[in-house]
Design an enzyme around this catalytic site. Structure first.
Site, PDB file in Angstrom:
ATOM      1  N   HIS A   1       0.840  -1.208   0.000  1.00 54.47           N
ATOM      2  CA  HIS A   1       0.000   0.000   0.000  1.00 54.47           C
ATOM      3  C   HIS A   1       0.862   1.240   0.000  1.00 54.47           C
ATOM      4  O   HIS A   1       1.764   1.357   0.831  1.00 54.47           O
ATOM      5  CB  HIS A   1      -0.912   0.020   1.236  1.00 54.47           C
ATOM      6  CG  HIS A   1      -2.237  -0.583   0.969  1.00 54.47           C
ATOM      7  ND1 HIS A   1      -3.389   0.123   0.852  1.00 54.47           N
ATOM      8  CD2 HIS A   1      -2.568  -1.874   0.759  1.00 54.47           C
ATOM      9  CE1 HIS A   1      -4.399  -0.697   0.591  1.00 54.47           C
ATOM     10  NE2 HIS A   1      -3.914  -1.910   0.531  1.00 54.47           N
TER      11      HIS A   1
ATOM     12  N   TYR B   1      -8.975   8.583   5.537  1.00 55.88           N
ATOM     13  CA  TYR B   1      -9.270   9.228   6.808  1.00 55.88           C
ATOM     14  C   TYR B   1     -10.328  10.291   6.535  1.00 55.88           C
ATOM     15  O   TYR B   1     -10.095  11.201   5.731  1.00 55.88           O
ATOM     16  CB  TYR B   1      -8.019   9.916   7.372  1.00 55.88           C
ATOM     17  CG  TYR B   1      -6.863   8.965   7.614  1.00 55.88           C
ATOM     18  CD1 TYR B   1      -6.806   8.181   8.763  1.00 55.88           C
ATOM     19  CD2 TYR B   1      -5.811   8.861   6.697  1.00 55.88           C
ATOM     20  CE1 TYR B   1      -5.752   7.318   8.992  1.00 55.88           C
ATOM     21  CE2 TYR B   1      -4.744   7.993   6.916  1.00 55.88           C
ATOM     22  CZ  TYR B   1      -4.718   7.231   8.067  1.00 55.88           C
ATOM     23  OH  TYR B   1      -3.672   6.369   8.291  1.00 55.88           O
TER      24      TYR B   1
ATOM     25  N   PRO C   1      -3.694   3.774  18.178  1.00 54.04           N
ATOM     26  CA  PRO C   1      -3.615   3.188  16.829  1.00 54.04           C
ATOM     27  C   PRO C   1      -3.758   4.211  15.698  1.00 54.04           C
ATOM     28  O   PRO C   1      -3.827   3.832  14.538  1.00 54.04           O
ATOM     29  CB  PRO C   1      -4.764   2.172  16.814  1.00 54.04           C
ATOM     30  CG  PRO C   1      -5.697   2.606  17.873  1.00 54.04           C
ATOM     31  CD  PRO C   1      -4.918   3.381  18.885  1.00 54.04           C
TER      32      PRO C   1
ATOM     33  N   LYS D   1       1.210   2.212  14.535  1.00 57.16           N
ATOM     34  CA  LYS D   1       2.628   2.055  14.856  1.00 57.16           C
ATOM     35  C   LYS D   1       2.934   0.940  15.856  1.00 57.16           C
ATOM     36  O   LYS D   1       4.090   0.548  16.009  1.00 57.16           O
ATOM     37  CB  LYS D   1       3.170   3.357  15.479  1.00 57.16           C
ATOM     38  CG  LYS D   1       3.196   4.534  14.550  1.00 57.16           C
ATOM     39  CD  LYS D   1       4.487   4.566  13.786  1.00 57.16           C
ATOM     40  CE  LYS D   1       4.584   5.753  12.864  1.00 57.16           C
ATOM     41  NZ  LYS D   1       4.982   5.372  11.517  1.00 57.16           N
TER      42      LYS D   1
ATOM     43  N   TYR E   1       5.122   8.408   8.551  1.00 58.79           N
ATOM     44  CA  TYR E   1       3.948   7.532   8.440  1.00 58.79           C
ATOM     45  C   TYR E   1       4.390   6.078   8.252  1.00 58.79           C
ATOM     46  O   TYR E   1       3.834   5.167   8.844  1.00 58.79           O
ATOM     47  CB  TYR E   1       3.116   8.014   7.250  1.00 58.79           C
ATOM     48  CG  TYR E   1       1.755   7.399   7.083  1.00 58.79           C
ATOM     49  CD1 TYR E   1       0.823   7.408   8.112  1.00 58.79           C
ATOM     50  CD2 TYR E   1       1.380   6.840   5.855  1.00 58.79           C
ATOM     51  CE1 TYR E   1      -0.443   6.866   7.931  1.00 58.79           C
ATOM     52  CE2 TYR E   1       0.119   6.300   5.665  1.00 58.79           C
ATOM     53  CZ  TYR E   1      -0.783   6.310   6.704  1.00 58.79           C
ATOM     54  OH  TYR E   1      -2.036   5.775   6.520  1.00 58.79           O
TER      55      TYR E   1
END
Ligand code: FAD
Length: 384
Positions: free
Chosen positions: A72, A194, A286, A290, A381
């Site tokens: 991804h 998101y 979350p 990570k 990220y």
């Protein structure tokens, strides 16, 4: 019952550590509270960052991930003003995620650990750890090691074995709760999405071709039972703004649970013969996916240090273990915290809620418009 290294907990931290130590011929025993069936079916994380993929690949633990993990490289943000995508695979260090459900990784790691001659006892609950003597008491009696590693998650006993006057726990409850759901439905979008909405945050994350994870910000005291399938899908449709961006691919909800956004860091992560790794050392919300990645990072650092100690009687790296890991943990905490402030609006009752709402819009537009901000985002990220 003896072992050179006793490991408490068979999650990603304990199992990666056990495998790396076995590869170096070190005698290990893992004690796990759950049954094998239980730990191999517990769905949690899915996004493995570049460092995790490297650790698993370099140490011969990546066969399943390489066979069925999905790469991804893009995430998307939606709000009232529209949607933008970030192809983070082409930003920052050009790193991507591999999506491979945690329960599949745990299943692979257990099989490989046993294949490497590792010992593991399921259905054993550790009740006490003596950090000075590396002695562990549990419902099956007592086990002794030269070293003990606590990989038993954030509510485990290993944290309690650190003396309160020597170890500090830096903690934050973000006051935010998510309803985490797993659906038997293919992804609705190609990217992790998101959605920022006045009703609260909603997230869409791939897990496998047939399974998709969604998150909905809810009240902290909500009961998951109050969220039947229809309510989940209709609220997701509102927050994901399906009228503008197209419908979601619906399917049965197979799991719903509350996740409270909490973070903490234990400093130092060691005392005497006891070392902590994974959620036991640092719980991370979350919001930036990570937790499992930090667990794998620490397992690799600790495996190297324990190998030095056992094979060469050199404990320098063990002494430096907390100092080596904590800066990386705090960087991840900082990024995760920033993600929380981006994804969630202020509570309406906060006196400066209006100010915070506009700040959040500015935060998002900086990410949308600034290439250097995007590079920084991408680096943090996917990286640790
Ligand atoms: P755990 O996986 O919690 O394992 C600890 C083990 O110790 C358990 O098997 C437990 O049974 C055992 N244990 C506990 N107490 C005892 C005892 N007394 N005696 C013996 N055994 C004991 N992270 C990511 O990186 N990416 C993601 O996408 C992501 N998504 C997530 C989504 C959700 C909904 C949740 C809840 C978490 C997510 N995480 C994610 C976080 C990630 O799952 C954890 O950080 C990770 O599991 C930590 O691994 P661990 O080995 O430290 O602990």
């Amino acid at each position: 019952d003896r072992a050179t290294v006793l490991i408490v907990g068979a999650g990603p931290a304990g199992l990666v550590l056990g495998n790396l130590l076995r590869a170096n011929g070190i005698d290990t025993l893992i004690l796990e509270r759950g049954s094998r069936e239980r730990v191999q079916t517990r769905a949690r994380a899915g996004f493995l960052g570049a460092n995790s993929a490297r650790v698993l690949t370099e140490h011969g633990l990546a066969a399943g991930m390489l066979r069925s993990g999905q790469s991804h490289d893009t995430c998307a943000f939606r709000d009232a003003e529209g949607e933008f995508e970030l192809n983070y695979g082409e930003l920052g260090r050009g790193e991507v995620h591999t999506v491979y459900p945690q329960q599949h990784l745990v299943t692979d790691l257990i099989a490989e650990y046993l294949h490497r001659g590792g010992r593991i006892r399921f259905d054993v609950t550790v009740t006490e750890i003596d950090a000075a003597t590396a002695t562990v008491r549990h419902n099956g009696g007592e086990s002794r090691g030269r070293f003990v590693v606590g990989c038993d998650g954030s509510n485990g006993v290993s944290r309690r074995a650190l003396p309160a006057d020597l170890a500090t726990r830096h903690a934050r409850d973000h006051g935010i709760a998510w309803l985490a759901v797993l659906t038997e439905a293919p992804q609705s979008m190609t990217a992790v999405t998101y959605a920022l909405h006045d009703n609260g945050f909603a997230g869409h994350m791939a897990r496998s071709p047939q399974v998709t994870r969604y998150y909905l910000q809810v009240c902290a005291d909500d009961d998951p039972a109050a969220w039947p399938d229809e309510r989940i899908w209709s609220e997701l449709a509102i927050r994901m703004r399906v009228d503008r961006f197209g419908p979601l691919r619906e399917g049965p909800v197979t799991e719903r649970r509350m996740v409270r956004l909490r973070s903490d860091v234990v400093d130092p992560m060691q005392h005497g013969r006891l070392f902590l790794a994974g959620d036991a050392a640092s719980l991370i919300s979350p919001s930036a996916a990570k937790g499992a990645n930090l667990a794998i990072m620490q397992a690799e650092v600790l495996a190297r240090a324990l190998t030095d100690a056992v094979t060469r009687e050199d404990e320098a790296a063990l002494r430096a273990y907390s100092r080596t890991c904590l800066p990386r943990i705090w960087r991840a905490q900082e990024f995760s915290h920033w993600m929380i402030t981006l994804l969630h609006g202020p509570a309406a009752a906060e006196p400066d809620a209006g100010f915070q709402r506009v700040l959040r819009r500015a935060r998002l537009s900086s990410l949308r418009d600034s290439r250097s901000h995007q590079d920084f985002f991408a680096e943090n990220y996917v990286g640790i």
